[in-house]
Every structure is written in structure tokens, then in C-alpha cells.
Motif scaffolding. Structure first.
Motif, PDB file in Angstrom:
ATOM      1  N   ALA A  58     102.960  29.634 -12.318  1.00  0.00           N
ATOM      2  CA  ALA A  58     101.566  29.534 -11.888  1.00  0.00           C
ATOM      3  C   ALA A  58     101.368  30.231 -10.543  1.00  0.00           C
ATOM      4  O   ALA A  58     100.297  30.754 -10.255  1.00  0.00           O
ATOM      5  CB  ALA A  58     101.150  28.072 -11.779  1.00  0.00           C
ATOM      6  N   PHE A 111      98.473  32.712 -11.669  1.00  0.00           N
ATOM      7  CA  PHE A 111      98.325  31.665 -12.700  1.00  0.00           C
ATOM      8  C   PHE A 111      99.317  31.953 -13.823  1.00  0.00           C
ATOM      9  O   PHE A 111      99.750  33.100 -14.007  1.00  0.00           O
ATOM     10  CB  PHE A 111      96.884  31.585 -13.235  1.00  0.00           C
ATOM     11  CG  PHE A 111      96.401  32.797 -14.000  1.00  0.00           C
ATOM     12  CD1 PHE A 111      96.537  32.882 -15.385  1.00  0.00           C
ATOM     13  CD2 PHE A 111      95.777  33.857 -13.339  1.00  0.00           C
ATOM     14  CE1 PHE A 111      96.071  33.989 -16.091  1.00  0.00           C
ATOM     15  CE2 PHE A 111      95.315  34.970 -14.035  1.00  0.00           C
ATOM     16  CZ  PHE A 111      95.457  35.034 -15.420  1.00  0.00           C
ATOM     17  N   GLY A 329      89.612  28.751 -10.656  1.00  0.00           N
ATOM     18  CA  GLY A 329      90.846  29.431 -11.005  1.00  0.00           C
ATOM     19  C   GLY A 329      91.267  30.431  -9.938  1.00  0.00           C
ATOM     20  O   GLY A 329      90.776  30.400  -8.803  1.00  0.00           O
ATOM     21  N   LYS A 368      95.057  28.715 -11.637  1.00  0.00           N
ATOM     22  CA  LYS A 368      94.712  28.615 -13.053  1.00  0.00           C
ATOM     23  C   LYS A 368      93.970  29.881 -13.468  1.00  0.00           C
ATOM     24  O   LYS A 368      93.501  30.638 -12.617  1.00  0.00           O
ATOM     25  CB  LYS A 368      93.812  27.396 -13.292  1.00  0.00           C
ATOM     26  CG  LYS A 368      94.440  26.070 -12.893  1.00  0.00           C
ATOM     27  CD  LYS A 368      93.442  24.939 -13.044  1.00  0.00           C
ATOM     28  CE  LYS A 368      93.963  23.685 -12.360  1.00  0.00           C
ATOM     29  NZ  LYS A 368      92.931  22.656 -12.257  1.00  0.00           N
ATOM     30  N   PHE A 702      96.864  20.920 -17.249  1.00  0.00           N
ATOM     31  CA  PHE A 702      98.021  21.535 -16.577  1.00  0.00           C
ATOM     32  C   PHE A 702      98.952  20.451 -16.069  1.00  0.00           C
ATOM     33  O   PHE A 702      98.489  19.360 -15.704  1.00  0.00           O
ATOM     34  CB  PHE A 702      97.536  22.371 -15.376  1.00  0.00           C
ATOM     35  CG  PHE A 702      96.654  23.524 -15.773  1.00  0.00           C
ATOM     36  CD1 PHE A 702      97.177  24.793 -15.976  1.00  0.00           C
ATOM     37  CD2 PHE A 702      95.294  23.321 -15.962  1.00  0.00           C
ATOM     38  CE1 PHE A 702      96.365  25.841 -16.361  1.00  0.00           C
ATOM     39  CE2 PHE A 702      94.473  24.367 -16.346  1.00  0.00           C
ATOM     40  CZ  PHE A 702      95.006  25.632 -16.547  1.00  0.00           C
ATOM     41  N   GLY A 706     101.649  23.587 -12.682  1.00  0.00           N
ATOM     42  CA  GLY A 706     100.665  24.585 -13.086  1.00  0.00           C
ATOM     43  C   GLY A 706     100.938  25.166 -14.459  1.00  0.00           C
ATOM     44  O   GLY A 706     100.348  26.190 -14.826  1.00  0.00           O
ATOM     45  N   CYS A 708     100.317  25.498 -18.197  1.00  0.00           N
ATOM     46  CA  CYS A 708      99.175  25.168 -19.040  1.00  0.00           C
ATOM     47  C   CYS A 708      99.679  24.408 -20.266  1.00  0.00           C
ATOM     48  O   CYS A 708     100.553  24.892 -20.995  1.00  0.00           O
ATOM     49  CB  CYS A 708      98.443  26.442 -19.457  1.00  0.00           C
ATOM     50  SG  CYS A 708      96.999  26.096 -20.442  1.00  0.00           S
TER      51      CYS A 708
END
Ligand code: MCN
Ligand code: CUM
Length: 794
Positions: A58, A111, A329, A368, A702, A706, A708
Motif C-alpha cells: 500500500a 496504494f 485515496g 488506497k 482494507f 492497506g 485490499c
């Protein structure tokens, strides 16, 4: 007002041969035969395939990228890194919100899933295989995952690429009158506040994003077939970013398998495909897979909201106040008119006539994926409507008031339109009470309440949820609205051929909304040529006039108006020609759909087809009239259109498992003049299904690193036919006063209006447990937590 009887969808204008009516979709013969033409169907001679290497972290420093082994792969033609793009000045590109976004990472990855390098190979498999041969050395950094701590002093700075950036602050935004609102709150009998989260969700279109780029070095022409909702705007941005002359760029959007806002932004993948073709001299195809789509493309929502509502003891709503923390993000990739960083969230005062309102918003960067405005959101009207409709229900809870009666009491009255809200939006027209009335009638609201009371006695959990919304769609007046400096007006062109068949060229692009049908119907209504004889051309910048594209349900409000007006322009010219043919003055002619008649002499008439032939044929035309029968316009809307609707949802909750079942859902929509009732119904059904998904199942989440957690459709749950009831729809008609045919948008209404109805229903069912609010998605575990008196975990 027209009303539909409950549970039927058939209407007054069902079987009109010409013009607005319930016509089958012209595009469907192609789709149901499997003959749709999507990006991945495109095969060009010598075409190569592109795959993107994405970051597993991330947040990490990119120490080195070694492409040696990948380049040795026998089928690999090209490997490109961020450093190579940086040499050409192409490593960064502007976002639609005037931020910058990395095409390929140079310094850091920000991200998980961010683009780091790409490979172009002879086939898709080789390209994918070669990704594993690229050796990237990362130095992991602490990620910023929780929006609530993104601004704390010790949070690592994500956007150190921006000069002088020392924190993760993205922007602040305010609307309304804070002082006036505070004063009204101070004298209110009742104040209710609630923390409300609209979670991050994803549009997840059936077709993922993709492109085929074909650069012809000899004549310097670039053709880009891509999954875009806005071909013209994209063309201009490519011209600006890549420095290619705009007249040498052709952007084609072929059939698109759903967009829902996911296909508004320009993604690094498109740019990589262009670079790949420029460097190899071959056509290059890039198509992302499902996980790439879910983890790296434009998400939606992600607003953490504190709502406050002030009212009198007898339920007169006085004011609304909200503070919003917005997660944007790693790059601010929001697609919204530039002056509106929070989209149209300013309409959070909803459908109510109140004294004051204010909103303060802080937007932050996190590690993100970028995005924010997508998933049938009407530019954040979804978040606004959810906030106000939840707050009104919280107020009803405290006042022990009926949610329908409370809403009715506070509606903006019909005589107040055009209505200027306390945040400065001018609602063009509305007549709310009849819409609510129809919804309660279809639902049998009083009987439902009686049933609920009886069930509560028996310990059964039944909930009835109500929502009422006003949307703002049709961006927008160019004095206020632009995307990166491009005014939001739409061109439209109409040509009538000698034999009376016509071609209408649009700047908007359909992703499944049925434009090939409905735009033919709009033109048919105006010039009397049957819709079957009108071809709709769109989605190709070489074939269509400039315009800003399809999103924010703007096609009908903007391009729909353009289509009606261009047809009227053609009709005006046809009238001049008809006057010559009938040897009378223009003033002596009457138009009835498809023909000009001499007033008082019904036998003397010419059809539009006769006129078309004459316009192109031998013989004289009236003085000063040019041959041909065609016109072009550019339509700049005077205001947005404001559709509205009343939704009622009935849920049952299993007290043992906390599973929510949506038993009934009634949706009454008012989108002004209705062009194709069947297509409208399809739009509403789709949007309601979206609403069930968001309210009960969907969330992009998340972990603390971080990562996903929703990168596949096993984890990101979408609703199916099994989770949704038989929709019960109805409609009222309050035309827009400024739109030439009175139509308002409908494409996002149901997605906007349904989540609050559903959540309100679940909360209503949980009333015996003293629950006033619970956050989406209302999965069994979250509902269970609420039943135990525990707040929703973040
Ligand atoms: N329509 C009508 N009468 C009206 C209003 C609309 O018959 N009074 C018809 C229109 O002619 C059009 C359809 O309903 O065929 C939707 O029109 P409109 O409300 O103008 O919305 P757009 O065409 O601009 O579509 C965009 C909107 C958005 S922003 C999202 S997001 C969304 C939506 O449409 N994405 C969709 N619906 C979708 N439906 C499908 N199948 N796929 C998507 O990606
Ligand atoms: Cu906000 S999703 Mo639609 O406007 O393309």
C-alpha cells in the motif's frame, strides 16, 4: 400528474409508433445474439498485448526495478518502467480533479495495486508471465489506512511528490451559512446527531476497463478504442498530456459492458496502451482482470459523516448541519465539475423547506485507490440523500413520529418552485406530496404498519423504511461547470437523407442505458420520422460533435435537449421548404406529427419524407433556402434538472441469524417527461438492485497494512436475483420547465434513493432493541451487533 396503478408498468404512451413510448430497444437484437462489440472483441492485425505490474504494498519506496529477465522472454517486445516514462515526461498525468496521478510509479507506490511497470508481448499469457520476471525492490513504509487518523501529526506523508506537502490534507470545502445554522440550532426544541458512514463501494461493471491503442507513425494518427464514458473529453486530455495534435487522435468507445461511473476517469492502463503502441508501432491491447478492476480503478463514496438535525417539538425541521471526512485515496481522481470538489453533495438539505444548513468537509489522502465519484452517484447526491434521509429518520425516532408524516410536513411545497435551497441550489420543479402519496398507496402503508404492530407483539422483526429524494442531474450550465476547463455543453447533429431516413450524432456514449433507442425516439417525436428510420451514432470522436460525455445522468438533460432542439431546427427548415412545395406562406402551415398541412385545407399536405426528397432533389427551393436537410447545435443547459422519488421498503429480519430479507420494495419516480417507460423501468430496477447491494452486502475494505480485502467477487459481494424482491414501481410526471421536452434524468435515481429506504427499514425493524442507526453494509453480523446494543465496528 399521471399515476400508475400498483404493480403494473403499462402507461398512456405505451404503443406510440412515433416518438416517446414503450419501444423495444434497437440495440438488443445485437446483444441477445452475442454480437455486441466490446473492447476485448477487437482483433487487429499484428496486435500485441499489454499487462501491468502492480504494487503488492500500500505504501513503499521503489528502490529499483530490474526488467532484464522479462526483456529476455522470447515473446516480450517491450518492458516499460516509471523511470522510462519519466524521461519522456509521461510518468505523471493530470486527474479529473486537477491533481496528478502516477501513470507508473517512479518514487513510491501509494496504494496496493498501483501501476509499477508494463510488458507488451505477443500474446496475453506471455505478457502476464513476464510480469513475474520483473524484479522490483521495495522499501515498505507505514501505510495510512484509517481516514480518521490520516491527519494526525505522526501520519506518514503520502503525497511527498507535491511540493511542500507535509501532511495528508487533500482539500477543505464548505457550503451553507454556518453562523445562521448555529443560531437556529441554538433555539431548536430538538437536536439529534448521529455518526453515519457511507462505506467505500465499487461500481464493478460487468466488463472491466480496457483499451486498444493503434498509432500510425506514417500519418501520425492515434486511434484509441477504450472503455470510456466520455470519448471527447478523453481525446482532449490525451492531446494535452501526450502532446499529440487533437485532430490526429480518434477515441472510439465501442459497446460498453456497464460503466456506472467507473469508466469516466482516464486510467494509467489507457496511457500505457498508447505508449506501448507508440514504441512498438503495433496495435496494443490492454484489458484488466476482475481483481485489477476492483482494486485499482475508481471506487465510490467513502464519506464519514456527522449529521445533525434541528427541529421544533412538533416536527418542523429547522436546520441541518454536517461535518464530513472524505477519503480520496492516494490521488484525487474524483470526476466532478472543477468548482465542485464534493460533487453535488451541497443538495444534502434534501426535499425539505428548512431555515438554515451548513456543511464543512475535510478531504484527505490515504493509501488506497483513487476515485470517489462513481457508482451511479449523481456526483455525490447519493451521499447527500443518504445523510438527510437517515437524519430525518433519526428525528422521527426521537419524536416518535411517523416517518411518512414527518416528511410530508416538511416538504418543499409545489408553489415554492423554482426553489432555492439554503446551500444555493435552484430546484427547477417538483410536486412531492402526490409522489409520496402514490408510494404509500402502492405499498398499503397503513396496513403494513398494522401488520408490523401485530408482529412485534409476537417478537417478529419486520421493518418499514421510507426515503424521499431530490436529485440534481444534468451538469451543467457552463458558467458554473467544467471538467478541467472543458464546459459541460453537448453538441448534436442531425441529417435527414433524401429518402427521409435520418442519422443523429451524439456526443454522449451509452454503457447500457439504451441511447440508440431513446435518442431516436426524441428525434422522432420532434420531426415525425419513425424511430426505426433514425440511426443513432455515438461513441466515436471522428463521427460525432464535441461534448462532455455520459455521467451524472446528464445524457437526457443535456444531450436529450440538444437532440430535441436540433430536430426542431431541421423541422423549421423543412417548414420553409414545405411552404414552397404547397405554395402558401409559412404562417399558413400547420404541423402534425410527420406532415405539414395547409390550414383549413386538410387535403393539401406534404410529409417530412416528401420535404426531405425535395430538399435534396431537382427544382427550386424557396428564396434563401439552402439545399439539404440537416442541422447542428451545441446545447448549454440553463440549470440542472431535479428528479425526485418516494421509496418504501419492507424487510423481515430473522431474530436468530440477523439475516435481512427484502420482502417488498416500492419505488415511485418522477423524472419529468418520460421518453421510454420500459427503459426507465430497467434503469430503476438496476438502481434498486445496486441499493440492495450497498445497503446489505457491498464494501471495499482494507486491513491495517492497506491490503485490499475485496479484490474478487468472492469477497466483494454483488446482489443477484436471489437477494432482490419483485420491484413495484410507479411514477408521477412533473416536467422540467427549462428542458425543451420537460425531461429529467433517471439513470441514477434508484441508486441514490434506495439505500436510505433499506437502512431505514432495517433500523425500523430493530426498534425493539433501541437501535437508532447502524452502518452499511447491514450484513448479518452487523445487524447482530446492533441487536446486542453494540455499535458497528469500523
Ligand atoms: N430516459 C427516459 N426518460 C427520461 C429520462 C431518461 O426515457 N425522462 C432514458 C434515457 O433516454 C436513457 C436512460 O433513460 O436511455 C438513462 O438516461 P439518463 O437519466 O439521461 O442517464 P444517462 O443516459 O446519462 O446514463 C448515465 C447514468 C449514470 S451516470 C450511471 S452511473 C449509470 C446509469 O446511467 N450507469 C449505467 N445507468 C446505467 N445503466 C446501465 N445499463 N449501465 C450503466 O453503466
Ligand atoms: Cu456518479 S456515476 Mo455516473 O455519474 O457515471
Amino acid at each position: 400528474m399521471t399515476t400508475a396503478p400498483a404493480r403494473t408498468a403499462f402507461e398512456d404512451n405505451d404503443h406510440k409508433p412515433v416518438g416517446h413510448g414503450r419501444m423495444l430497444r434497437k440495440e438488443d437484437p445485437r446483444f441477445i445474439r452475442g454480437k455486441g462489440r466490446y473492447i476485448d472483441d477487437l482483433q487487429l492485425p499484428g496486435m500485441l498485448h499489454l499487462a501491468v505490474l502492480r504494487s503488492p504494498f500500500a505504501h513503499a519506496k521503489v528502490v529499483s526495478v530490474d526488467t532484464g529477465l522479462a526483456e529476455e522472454h522470447p515473446k516480450v517486445r517491450l518492458v516499460v518502467t516509471g523511470a522510462m516514462l519519466a524521461e519522456k515526461g509521461l510518468a505523471w498525468m493530470p486527474t479529473l480533479s486537477n491533481d496528478v496521478q502516477a501513470v507508473l510509479a517512479t518514487d513510491k507506490v501509494r496504494f496496493q495495486g498501483q501501476e509499477v511497470a508494463f510488458v507488451v508481448a505477443e500474446d496475453r499469457y506471455a505478457a502476464r508471465d513476464a510480469l513475474e520476471l520483473i524484479d522490483v525492490e521495495y522499501e515498505p513504509l507505514d501505510p495510512v489506512v484509517d481516514v480518521r487518523t490520516a491527519l494526525s501529526a505522526d501520519a506518514p506523508v503520502i503525497r511527498d511528490d507535491l511540493e511542500g506537502k507535509t501532511d495528508n490534507h487533500c482539500f477543505d470545502w464548505e457550503t451553507g451559512d454556518a453562523a445562521a445554522t448555529d443560531a437556529v440550532f441554538a433555539r431548536a426544541d430538538v437536536v439529534v446527531s448521529e455518526d453515519i458512514v457511507y462505506p467505500r463501494v465499487h461500481p464493478a461493471p460487468m466488463e472491466t476497463c480496457g483499451a486498444v491503442a493503434d498509432y500510425d507513425a506514417v500519418d501520425g494518427r492515434l486511434t484509441l478504442w477504450s472503455t470510456t464514458q466520455a470519448p471527447h473529453a478523453h481525446r482532449t486530455l490525451y492531446a494535452i498530456v501526450a502532446g499529440l495534435p487533437e485532430h490526429k487522435i480518434r477515441v472510439v468507445a465501442p459497446d460498453i459492458g456497464g460503466g456506472f461511473g467507473n469508466k469516466v476517469p482516464i486510467y494509467p492502463g489507457y496511457v500505457c496502451a498508447i505508449v506501448g503502441s507508440l514504441l512498438t508501432g503495433k496495435p496494443v491491447k490492454w484489458v484488466e482482470d476482475r481483481s485489477e478492476n476492483l482494486t485499482s480503478t475508481g471506487f465510490a463514496r467513502d464519506y464519514v459523516m456527522r449529521g445533525e438535525i434541528a427541529a421544533t417539538a412538533d416536527g418542523r425541521i429547522l436546520a441541518l448541519r454536517t461535518h464530513v471526512l472524505a477519503d480520496h485515496g492516494a490521488f484525487n481522481g474524483t470526476a466532478a465539475p472543477l468548482k465542485y470538489p464534493a460533487g453535488f453533495f451541497g443538495v444534502f438539505t434534501g426535499s425539505y423547506d428548512i431555515e438554515a444548513a451548513s456543511c464543512k468537509m475535510t478531504a484527505v489522502y490515504t493509501n488506497k485507490a483513487p476515485g470517489g465519484v462513481a457508482y451511479a452517484c449523481s456526483f455525490r447526491v447519493t451521499e447527500a440523500v443518504y445523510l438527510v434521509e437517515r437524519m430525518v429518520d433519526c428525528l422521527a425516532y426521537e419524536l416518535k413520529a411517523d416517518p411518512v408524516a414527518l416528511r410530508r410536513k416538511n416538504f418543499i411545497r409545489p408553489d415554492q418552485f423554482p426553489y432555492r435551497t439554503r446551500t444555493g441550489w435552484v430546484y427547477d420543479s417538483g410536486n412531492y406530496a402526490p409522489t409520496m402519496e402514490l408510494a404509500t398507496r402502492i405499498a398499503g402503508y397503513d396496513e403494513l404498519r398494522a401488520e408490523q404492530a401485530a408482529k412485534r407483539e409476537r417478537g417478529e422483526l419486520m421493518g418499514i423504511g421510507v426515503s424521499f429524494f431530490t436529485e440534481a442531474v444534468g451538469a451543467g450550465p457552463r458558467k458554473d461547470m467544467d471538467i478541467l476547463g472543458l464546459g459541460m455543453a453537448d453538441g448534436c447533429e442531425l441529417r435527414v437523407h433524401p429518402t427521409g431516413k435520418a442519422v443523429v450524432r451524439l456526443s454522449v456514449q451509452t454503457q447500457g442505458q439504451g441511447h440508440e433507442t431513446t435518442f431516436a425516439q426524441i428525434v422522432a417525436e420532434e420531426i415525425g420520422i419513425p424511430p426505426q428510420d433514425i440511426e443513432v451514432v455515438h461513441g466515436d470522436t471522428d463521427q460525432t460533435p464535441f461534448g462532455l460525455g455520459t455521467y451524472g445522468s446528464r445524457s437526457t438533460p443535456v444531450s436529450g435537449a440538444a437532440a430535441a432542439l436540433v430536430a426542431r431546427k431541421v423541422r423549421d427548415k423543412a417548414k420553409l421548404i414545405a411552404s414552397g412545395m404547397l405554395e402558401v406562406s409559412v404562417a399558413d402551415l400547420e404541423w402534425s406529427k410527420g406532415a405539414f398541412h395547409v390550414k383549413g385545407d386538410p387535403s393539401a399536405s406534404v410529409t417530412i419524407q416528401d420535404v426531405a426528397m425535395r430538399a435534396h432533389g431537382a427544382g427550386d427551393l424557396p428564396e434563401g433556402v439552402e439545399g439539404g436537410l440537416e442541422a447542428q447545435i451545441c446545447y448549454n443547459p440553463e440549470n440542472l434538472t431535479y428528479p425526485h422519488g418516494a421509496y418504501i421498503c419492507v424487510v423481515d429480519i430473522d431474530p436468530g441469524t440477523a439475516k435481512v430479507t427484502v420482502r417488498r420494495f416500492v419505488a415511485v419516480d418522477d423524472c419529468g417527461t418520460r421518453i421510454n417507460p420500459m427503459i426507465i423501468e430497467g434503469q430503476v430496477h438496476g438502481g434498486l438492485t445496486d441499493g440492495v447491494g450497498m445497503a446489505l452486502m457491498e464494501m471495499v475494505s482494507f486491513d491495517e497494512d492497506g491490503n485490499c480485502l475485496s479484490g474478487s467477487l468472492m469477497d466483494y459481494l454483488l446482489p443477484t436475483a436471489l437477494e432482490v424482491p419483485d420491484w413495484e414501481t410507479g411514477f408521477t410526471v412533473t416536467p422540467s420547465p427549462h428542458h425543451p421536452i420537460g425531461a429529467k434524468g433517471i439513470g441514477e435515481s434508484a441508486t441514490v434513493g434506495s439505500p436510505p429506504a433499506l437502512v431505514n427499514a432495517v433500523v425500523d425493524a430493530l426498534r425493539p432493541f433501541g437501535v437508532r442507526h447502524a452502518d452499511m453494509p447491514l450484513t448479518p453480523s452487523r445487524v447482530w451487533e446492533a441487536m446486542q446494543g453494540r455499535a458497528t465496528p469500523p
